[in-house]
Design a protein around this motif. Structure first.
Motif, PDB file in Angstrom:
ATOM      1  N   LEU A  20     -13.874  -1.938  -0.435  1.00  0.00           N
ATOM      2  CA  LEU A  20     -14.336  -3.320  -0.576  1.00  0.00           C
ATOM      3  C   LEU A  20     -14.018  -3.899  -1.955  1.00  0.00           C
ATOM      4  N   GLY A  21     -13.599  -5.159  -1.941  1.00  0.00           N
ATOM      5  CA  GLY A  21     -13.311  -5.863  -3.180  1.00  0.00           C
ATOM      6  C   GLY A  21     -11.848  -6.215  -3.304  1.00  0.00           C
ATOM      7  N   THR A  22     -11.468  -6.575  -4.519  1.00  0.00           N
ATOM      8  CA  THR A  22     -10.095  -6.980  -4.821  1.00  0.00           C
ATOM      9  C   THR A  22      -9.443  -5.915  -5.688  1.00  0.00           C
ATOM     10  N   TRP A  23      -8.217  -5.583  -5.338  1.00  0.00           N
ATOM     11  CA  TRP A  23      -7.438  -4.564  -6.048  1.00  0.00           C
ATOM     12  C   TRP A  23      -6.116  -5.185  -6.484  1.00  0.00           C
ATOM     13  N   ARG A  24      -5.678  -4.886  -7.706  1.00  0.00           N
ATOM     14  CA  ARG A  24      -4.392  -5.395  -8.201  1.00  0.00           C
ATOM     15  C   ARG A  24      -3.653  -4.291  -8.934  1.00  0.00           C
ATOM     16  N   GLY A  25      -2.335  -4.333  -8.836  1.00  0.00           N
ATOM     17  CA  GLY A  25      -1.534  -3.350  -9.551  1.00  0.00           C
ATOM     18  C   GLY A  25      -0.068  -3.493  -9.222  1.00  0.00           C
ATOM     19  N   ASN A  26       0.654  -2.394  -9.410  1.00  0.00           N
ATOM     20  CA  ASN A  26       2.105  -2.405  -9.230  1.00  0.00           C
ATOM     21  C   ASN A  26       2.545  -1.234  -8.373  1.00  0.00           C
ATOM     22  N   GLY A  27       3.718  -1.414  -7.767  1.00  0.00           N
ATOM     23  CA  GLY A  27       4.251  -0.365  -6.919  1.00  0.00           C
ATOM     24  C   GLY A  27       5.762  -0.363  -6.892  1.00  0.00           C
ATOM     25  N   HIS A  28       6.271   0.516  -6.048  1.00  0.00           N
ATOM     26  CA  HIS A  28       7.709   0.707  -5.902  1.00  0.00           C
ATOM     27  C   HIS A  28       8.050   0.733  -4.424  1.00  0.00           C
ATOM     28  N   GLY A  29       9.278   0.357  -4.117  1.00  0.00           N
ATOM     29  CA  GLY A  29       9.730   0.391  -2.740  1.00  0.00           C
ATOM     30  C   GLY A  29      11.175   0.821  -2.654  1.00  0.00           C
ATOM     31  N   THR A  30      11.480   1.441  -1.523  1.00  0.00           N
ATOM     32  CA  THR A  30      12.838   1.876  -1.250  1.00  0.00           C
ATOM     33  C   THR A  30      13.005   1.989   0.258  1.00  0.00           C
ATOM     34  N   TYR A  31      14.228   1.915   0.710  1.00  0.00           N
ATOM     35  CA  TYR A  31      14.552   2.135   2.124  1.00  0.00           C
ATOM     36  C   TYR A  31      16.073   2.198   2.203  1.00  0.00           C
ATOM     37  N   PRO A  32      16.629   2.962   3.140  1.00  0.00           N
ATOM     38  CA  PRO A  32      18.086   3.120   3.181  1.00  0.00           C
ATOM     39  C   PRO A  32      18.858   1.810   3.370  1.00  0.00           C
ATOM     40  N   THR A  33      18.230   0.799   3.955  1.00  0.00           N
ATOM     41  CA  THR A  33      18.943  -0.441   4.269  1.00  0.00           C
ATOM     42  C   THR A  33      18.795  -1.526   3.204  1.00  0.00           C
ATOM     43  N   ILE A  34      18.065  -1.231   2.106  1.00  0.00           N
ATOM     44  CA  ILE A  34      17.849  -2.225   1.047  1.00  0.00           C
ATOM     45  C   ILE A  34      17.949  -1.573  -0.327  1.00  0.00           C
ATOM     46  N   GLU A  35      18.043  -2.395  -1.366  1.00  0.00           N
ATOM     47  CA  GLU A  35      18.007  -1.884  -2.730  1.00  0.00           C
ATOM     48  C   GLU A  35      16.566  -1.548  -3.100  1.00  0.00           C
ATOM     49  N   SER A  36      16.381  -0.537  -3.928  1.00  0.00           N
ATOM     50  CA  SER A  36      15.047  -0.192  -4.416  1.00  0.00           C
ATOM     51  C   SER A  36      14.486  -1.363  -5.207  1.00  0.00           C
ATOM     52  N   GLU A 152      14.635   6.551  10.818  1.00  0.00           N
ATOM     53  CA  GLU A 152      13.468   7.371  11.125  1.00  0.00           C
ATOM     54  C   GLU A 152      12.330   7.064  10.163  1.00  0.00           C
ATOM     55  N   LEU A 153      11.121   7.490  10.519  1.00  0.00           N
ATOM     56  CA  LEU A 153       9.950   7.325   9.666  1.00  0.00           C
ATOM     57  C   LEU A 153      10.204   7.986   8.314  1.00  0.00           C
ATOM     58  N   GLN A 154      10.041   7.205   7.227  1.00  0.00           N
ATOM     59  CA  GLN A 154      10.301   7.708   5.884  1.00  0.00           C
ATOM     60  C   GLN A 154       9.606   6.822   4.864  1.00  0.00           C
ATOM     61  N   PRO A 155       9.454   7.298   3.616  1.00  0.00           N
ATOM     62  CA  PRO A 155       8.757   6.511   2.608  1.00  0.00           C
ATOM     63  C   PRO A 155       9.384   5.131   2.425  1.00  0.00           C
ATOM     64  N   HIS A 156       8.508   4.115   2.281  1.00  0.00           N
ATOM     65  CA  HIS A 156       8.977   2.751   2.047  1.00  0.00           C
ATOM     66  C   HIS A 156       8.341   2.160   0.783  1.00  0.00           C
ATOM     67  N   THR A 157       7.001   2.122   0.708  1.00  0.00           N
ATOM     68  CA  THR A 157       6.347   1.597  -0.490  1.00  0.00           C
ATOM     69  C   THR A 157       5.200   2.500  -0.905  1.00  0.00           C
ATOM     70  N   TRP A 158       4.887   2.472  -2.194  1.00  0.00           N
ATOM     71  CA  TRP A 158       3.742   3.194  -2.738  1.00  0.00           C
ATOM     72  C   TRP A 158       3.296   2.453  -3.990  1.00  0.00           C
ATOM     73  N   ALA A 159       1.991   2.512  -4.268  1.00  0.00           N
ATOM     74  CA  ALA A 159       1.449   1.753  -5.402  1.00  0.00           C
ATOM     75  C   ALA A 159       0.157   2.376  -5.913  1.00  0.00           C
ATOM     76  N   ARG A 160      -0.179   1.971  -7.119  1.00  0.00           N
ATOM     77  CA  ARG A 160      -1.476   2.299  -7.738  1.00  0.00           C
ATOM     78  C   ARG A 160      -2.112   0.987  -8.142  1.00  0.00           C
ATOM     79  N   LEU A 161      -3.311   0.718  -7.604  1.00  0.00           N
ATOM     80  CA  LEU A 161      -3.999  -0.538  -7.840  1.00  0.00           C
ATOM     81  C   LEU A 161      -5.359  -0.276  -8.480  1.00  0.00           C
ATOM     82  N   GLN A 162      -5.791  -1.212  -9.322  1.00  0.00           N
ATOM     83  CA  GLN A 162      -7.083  -1.102  -9.975  1.00  0.00           C
ATOM     84  C   GLN A 162      -8.024  -2.167  -9.431  1.00  0.00           C
ATOM     85  N   ARG A 163      -9.305  -1.837  -9.404  1.00  0.00           N
ATOM     86  CA  ARG A 163     -10.309  -2.796  -8.949  1.00  0.00           C
ATOM     87  C   ARG A 163     -10.334  -3.976  -9.921  1.00  0.00           C
ATOM     88  N   ALA A 164     -10.245  -5.184  -9.379  1.00  0.00           N
ATOM     89  CA  ALA A 164     -10.212  -6.398 -10.215  1.00  0.00           C
ATOM     90  C   ALA A 164     -11.637  -6.869 -10.532  1.00  0.00           C
TER      91      ALA A 164
END
Length: 164
Positions: A20-36, A152-164
């Motif tokens: 519960l609440g608001t979370w903000r932060g940064n993450g990374h993304g990748t996939y074979p069909t796009i640039e990271s 196939e199913l594979q990593p796409h995005t991941w992040a670490r967010l902090q409670r705002a």
């Protein structure tokens, strides 16, 4: 930041109450069909005492210095708790697809997998997903794996967010 359980929290929502609440932060993304890419993100979980949370998320692409480049993904939906520890997630995305997820929550961890995905004729073809959210040292860490556009199913995005 301290967190208090709301007085009107439905008992079924106990295992996911930490979201519960608001979370903000940064993450990374990748996939074979796009640039990271790197992104900023805000997640909001609200409730009104019934056995579900309303969920809203928005993301924006950032450059190497963390500066805003452009708006990115948006999603909204309902994290339903039919019984303690069991979740159903109904999720709709701005880019034209919707998903139904099922999963389990326990000990500050939520894991879900898609049961079905629907998409518009102009959306990319997303066929499956897996999400894991965890409360790690008071932060929200998550990972999203995706199967889409013939991959196939594979990593796409991941992040670490902090409670705002």
């Amino acid at each position: 930041m301290p967190f208090e359980l709301p007085d009107n929290l439905h008992p079924n929502c106990g295992p996911v109450a930490w979201l519960l609440g608001t979370w903000r932060g940064n993450g990374h993304g990748t996939y074979p069909t796009i640039e990271s890419f790197q992104f900023g993100q805000e997640l909001i979980f609200t409730h009104d005492g019934r056995p579900f949370f309303h969920y809203m998320a928005r993301a924006w692409i950032v450059d190497e210095q963390g500066e805003f480049v452009r708006d990115a993904a948006m999603e909204t939906g309902f994290l339903r708790c039919p019984e303690p520890g069991k979740v159903e997630f109904l999720l709709s995305h701005n880019i034209g697809f919707s998903e139904v997820w099922y999963g389990a929550a326990e000990g500050g961890k939520l894991e879900m997998h898609t049961a079905g995905v629907s998409f518009t004729e102009t959306a990319k073809e997303v066929t499956a997903g897996s999400r894991m959210y965890g409360n790690v040292d008071g932060d929200l860490l998550y990972a999203y794996d995706m199967a889409a556009v013939g991959q196939e199913l594979q990593p796409h995005t991941w992040a670490r967010l902090q409670r705002a």
